[in-house]
Design a protein around this motif. Sequence first.
Motif, PDB file in Angstrom:
ATOM      1  N   ALA A 214       1.421 -41.143  -8.460  1.00 30.45           N
ATOM      2  CA  ALA A 214       1.079 -42.024  -9.578  1.00 30.45           C
ATOM      3  C   ALA A 214      -0.376 -41.852  -9.981  1.00 30.45           C
ATOM      4  O   ALA A 214      -0.704 -41.734 -11.170  1.00 30.45           O
ATOM      5  CB  ALA A 214       1.373 -43.480  -9.211  1.00 30.45           C
ATOM      6  N   ARG A 215      -1.263 -41.828  -9.001  1.00 29.76           N
ATOM      7  CA  ARG A 215      -2.687 -41.660  -9.297  1.00 29.76           C
ATOM      8  C   ARG A 215      -2.991 -40.252  -9.811  1.00 29.76           C
ATOM      9  O   ARG A 215      -3.850 -40.066 -10.673  1.00 29.76           O
ATOM     10  CB  ARG A 215      -3.523 -41.986  -8.061  1.00 29.76           C
ATOM     11  N   SER A 216      -2.274 -39.271  -9.304  1.00 31.75           N
ATOM     12  CA  SER A 216      -2.474 -37.893  -9.762  1.00 31.75           C
ATOM     13  C   SER A 216      -2.048 -37.734 -11.217  1.00 31.75           C
ATOM     14  O   SER A 216      -2.713 -37.047 -12.007  1.00 31.75           O
ATOM     15  CB  SER A 216      -1.679 -36.925  -8.878  1.00 31.75           C
ATOM     16  N   LEU A 217      -0.938 -38.365 -11.579  1.00 31.08           N
ATOM     17  CA  LEU A 217      -0.478 -38.292 -12.967  1.00 31.08           C
ATOM     18  C   LEU A 217      -1.479 -38.941 -13.916  1.00 31.08           C
ATOM     19  O   LEU A 217      -1.706 -38.455 -15.029  1.00 31.08           O
ATOM     20  CB  LEU A 217       0.893 -38.961 -13.096  1.00 31.08           C
ATOM     21  N   LEU A 218      -2.083 -40.033 -13.481  1.00 34.47           N
ATOM     22  CA  LEU A 218      -3.079 -40.714 -14.318  1.00 34.47           C
ATOM     23  C   LEU A 218      -4.345 -39.885 -14.492  1.00 34.47           C
ATOM     24  O   LEU A 218      -4.927 -39.828 -15.573  1.00 34.47           O
ATOM     25  CB  LEU A 218      -3.428 -42.082 -13.722  1.00 34.47           C
ATOM     26  N   SER A 219      -4.780 -39.237 -13.418  1.00 33.50           N
ATOM     27  CA  SER A 219      -6.035 -38.487 -13.458  1.00 33.50           C
ATOM     28  C   SER A 219      -5.868 -37.066 -13.987  1.00 33.50           C
ATOM     29  O   SER A 219      -6.834 -36.449 -14.439  1.00 33.50           O
ATOM     30  CB  SER A 219      -6.657 -38.431 -12.065  1.00 33.50           C
ATOM     31  N   GLY A 220      -4.651 -36.542 -13.896  1.00 33.34           N
ATOM     32  CA  GLY A 220      -4.427 -35.161 -14.299  1.00 33.34           C
ATOM     33  C   GLY A 220      -4.755 -34.156 -13.212  1.00 33.34           C
ATOM     34  O   GLY A 220      -4.628 -32.945 -13.419  1.00 33.34           O
ATOM     35  N   GLU A 221      -5.168 -34.640 -12.042  1.00 31.69           N
ATOM     36  CA  GLU A 221      -5.481 -33.778 -10.906  1.00 31.69           C
ATOM     37  C   GLU A 221      -4.851 -34.351  -9.644  1.00 31.69           C
ATOM     38  O   GLU A 221      -4.678 -35.564  -9.536  1.00 31.69           O
ATOM     39  CB  GLU A 221      -6.997 -33.663 -10.709  1.00 31.69           C
ATOM     40  N   ARG A 222      -4.552 -33.494  -8.683  1.00 34.59           N
ATOM     41  CA  ARG A 222      -3.919 -33.963  -7.458  1.00 34.59           C
ATOM     42  C   ARG A 222      -4.848 -34.890  -6.677  1.00 34.59           C
ATOM     43  O   ARG A 222      -5.999 -34.543  -6.414  1.00 34.59           O
ATOM     44  CB  ARG A 222      -3.502 -32.794  -6.571  1.00 34.59           C
ATOM     45  N   GLN A 223      -4.336 -36.059  -6.351  1.00 37.19           N
ATOM     46  CA  GLN A 223      -5.067 -37.041  -5.569  1.00 37.19           C
ATOM     47  C   GLN A 223      -4.413 -37.175  -4.198  1.00 37.19           C
ATOM     48  O   GLN A 223      -3.206 -36.947  -4.047  1.00 37.19           O
ATOM     49  CB  GLN A 223      -5.060 -38.405  -6.272  1.00 37.19           C
ATOM     50  N   SER A 224      -5.191 -37.579  -3.208  1.00 43.46           N
ATOM     51  CA  SER A 224      -4.682 -37.710  -1.842  1.00 43.46           C
ATOM     52  C   SER A 224      -4.725 -39.151  -1.372  1.00 43.46           C
ATOM     53  O   SER A 224      -5.595 -39.924  -1.792  1.00 43.46           O
ATOM     54  CB  SER A 224      -5.512 -36.852  -0.878  1.00 43.46           C
ATOM     55  N   VAL A 225      -3.793 -39.497  -0.511  1.00 42.86           N
ATOM     56  CA  VAL A 225      -3.841 -40.760   0.211  1.00 42.86           C
ATOM     57  C   VAL A 225      -4.733 -40.542   1.430  1.00 42.86           C
ATOM     58  O   VAL A 225      -4.456 -39.684   2.263  1.00 42.86           O
ATOM     59  CB  VAL A 225      -2.431 -41.209   0.660  1.00 42.86           C
ATOM     60  N   THR A 226      -5.820 -41.283   1.513  1.00 42.08           N
ATOM     61  CA  THR A 226      -6.755 -41.113   2.631  1.00 42.08           C
ATOM     62  C   THR A 226      -6.644 -42.242   3.647  1.00 42.08           C
ATOM     63  O   THR A 226      -6.699 -42.009   4.853  1.00 42.08           O
ATOM     64  CB  THR A 226      -8.197 -41.016   2.114  1.00 42.08           C
ATOM     65  N   GLU A 227      -6.490 -43.459   3.163  1.00 44.09           N
ATOM     66  CA  GLU A 227      -6.319 -44.604   4.061  1.00 44.09           C
ATOM     67  C   GLU A 227      -4.846 -44.997   4.039  1.00 44.09           C
ATOM     68  O   GLU A 227      -4.382 -45.653   3.116  1.00 44.09           O
ATOM     69  CB  GLU A 227      -7.198 -45.773   3.619  1.00 44.09           C
ATOM     70  N   ALA A 235      10.668 -41.605   4.332  1.00 42.70           N
ATOM     71  CA  ALA A 235      10.981 -40.345   3.659  1.00 42.70           C
ATOM     72  C   ALA A 235       9.991 -39.994   2.558  1.00 42.70           C
ATOM     73  O   ALA A 235      10.020 -38.867   2.043  1.00 42.70           O
ATOM     74  CB  ALA A 235      12.387 -40.409   3.071  1.00 42.70           C
ATOM     75  N   LEU A 236       9.111 -40.927   2.185  1.00 43.18           N
ATOM     76  CA  LEU A 236       8.240 -40.720   1.016  1.00 43.18           C
ATOM     77  C   LEU A 236       6.758 -40.686   1.371  1.00 43.18           C
ATOM     78  O   LEU A 236       5.915 -40.907   0.497  1.00 43.18           O
ATOM     79  CB  LEU A 236       8.480 -41.829  -0.021  1.00 43.18           C
ATOM     80  N   LEU A 237       6.424 -40.382   2.613  1.00 49.09           N
ATOM     81  CA  LEU A 237       5.043 -40.524   3.053  1.00 49.09           C
ATOM     82  C   LEU A 237       4.253 -39.218   2.979  1.00 49.09           C
ATOM     83  O   LEU A 237       3.560 -38.829   3.920  1.00 49.09           O
ATOM     84  CB  LEU A 237       5.008 -41.107   4.468  1.00 49.09           C
ATOM     85  N   ALA A 238       4.335 -38.537   1.846  1.00 49.66           N
ATOM     86  CA  ALA A 238       3.485 -37.368   1.604  1.00 49.66           C
ATOM     87  C   ALA A 238       2.097 -37.863   1.203  1.00 49.66           C
ATOM     88  O   ALA A 238       1.969 -38.786   0.392  1.00 49.66           O
ATOM     89  CB  ALA A 238       4.077 -36.498   0.502  1.00 49.66           C
ATOM     90  N   ARG A 239       1.072 -37.239   1.755  1.00 49.08           N
ATOM     91  CA  ARG A 239      -0.299 -37.680   1.464  1.00 49.08           C
ATOM     92  C   ARG A 239      -0.823 -37.134   0.133  1.00 49.08           C
ATOM     93  O   ARG A 239      -1.780 -37.674  -0.421  1.00 49.08           O
ATOM     94  CB  ARG A 239      -1.244 -37.248   2.588  1.00 49.08           C
ATOM     95  N   ARG A 240      -0.210 -36.062  -0.377  1.00 48.98           N
ATOM     96  CA  ARG A 240      -0.703 -35.414  -1.588  1.00 48.98           C
ATOM     97  C   ARG A 240       0.435 -34.673  -2.253  1.00 48.98           C
ATOM     98  O   ARG A 240       1.260 -34.063  -1.562  1.00 48.98           O
ATOM     99  CB  ARG A 240      -1.832 -34.441  -1.225  1.00 48.98           C
ATOM    100  N   PRO A 241       0.525 -34.685  -3.571  1.00 46.31           N
ATOM    101  CA  PRO A 241       1.573 -33.909  -4.235  1.00 46.31           C
ATOM    102  C   PRO A 241       1.407 -32.421  -3.943  1.00 46.31           C
ATOM    103  O   PRO A 241       0.291 -31.942  -3.709  1.00 46.31           O
ATOM    104  CB  PRO A 241       1.345 -34.199  -5.725  1.00 46.31           C
ATOM    105  N   GLY A 242       2.495 -31.685  -3.967  1.00 41.97           N
ATOM    106  CA  GLY A 242       2.417 -30.244  -3.799  1.00 41.97           C
ATOM    107  C   GLY A 242       1.734 -29.583  -4.983  1.00 41.97           C
ATOM    108  O   GLY A 242       1.711 -30.122  -6.094  1.00 41.97           O
ATOM    109  N   LYS A 243       1.169 -28.403  -4.764  1.00 43.25           N
ATOM    110  CA  LYS A 243       0.516 -27.678  -5.858  1.00 43.25           C
ATOM    111  C   LYS A 243       1.517 -27.309  -6.946  1.00 43.25           C
ATOM    112  O   LYS A 243       1.290 -27.552  -8.135  1.00 43.25           O
ATOM    113  CB  LYS A 243      -0.156 -26.407  -5.319  1.00 43.25           C
TER     114      LYS A 243
END
Length: 325
Positions: A214-227, A235-243
Amino acid sequence: MPDMPSYADIESAARRLAGKAVITPLLESPRLNDTLGGRLLVKPECLQLTGSFKFRGAFNRIAGGTTENGVVAYSSGNHAQGVAAAASMLGYPAVIVMPEDAPAIKIAGTRAWGADIVTYSRHDEAREEIAGSVARKSGMTLVPPYDDPMIIAGQGTVGLEIADACAGRDIAPDAVITCCGGGGLTAGVALAISHRFPGCAIHTAEPEGWDDTARSLLSGERQSVTETSASICDALLARRPGKLTFEVNRNLVHSGTVVTESAVIRAMVTALTFFKLVAEPGGAAALASAISGMVPVKGRTIVAIISGGNVDADVYADLVARGQS
């Protein structure tokens, strides 16, 4: 970056999967439609072989690739079972790297297909490194969970079936909602639906605290979950979208929605009550987005994908009881 998958690749995947994967139906409940004031269609991939859509991509990748020495994969459970089943059906050995706290039903399901399991601690070990080491030492082929064109094409057959079912019933969907971890299902579905129904919006659904797409789509760049935070949606706990998946999704996905744990539990109860379906928490995220109003249903036709149904019986019973109280 590998070649971008195409609609033609999804059609090829459908031919490869013919007679192997279940063509899951498109369901609706008149009572639920009346409550929502619109038309909600549900695509139950919880009825798929191994209990999730992941079998589609795994089979397409293994059947269409070079895997003479067998395959290795890393997964919290659904991709694990998909790879194990596909490898078994195609006659290859498989090694799966799984977190030690993965749901017991997912570990048992993976082992039942004959795969060897290597466990790790998701808190202080990197599953990619472990799987990579196994692949190098054994000569096995690494089958990634989402960031691969053939995986995406296989998952895209979900969207192809949605499009075929809608066309056959003279339905023009306004939006399709996908449960989203690394983005493979979303990318495949987006490619298929945008080709067949260009005016149909694609939305993702992620659990609170794991909103990287969701945050990556808003920013236009891949964002990561850090905390990171605990979530029932294992099943949905990916920290970052794939390239590769994000390269597809940033161009085709309309928006990303984020659902609360309580909304997910309500969606699990809704799946049981109106469709007699067992949805795992992560598999219910898209349905949660629809019934909670994140993607409005009133006066529209919406498709929500239930992406999986692999949940331990005691966990399921507890969550449903909480949702019904």
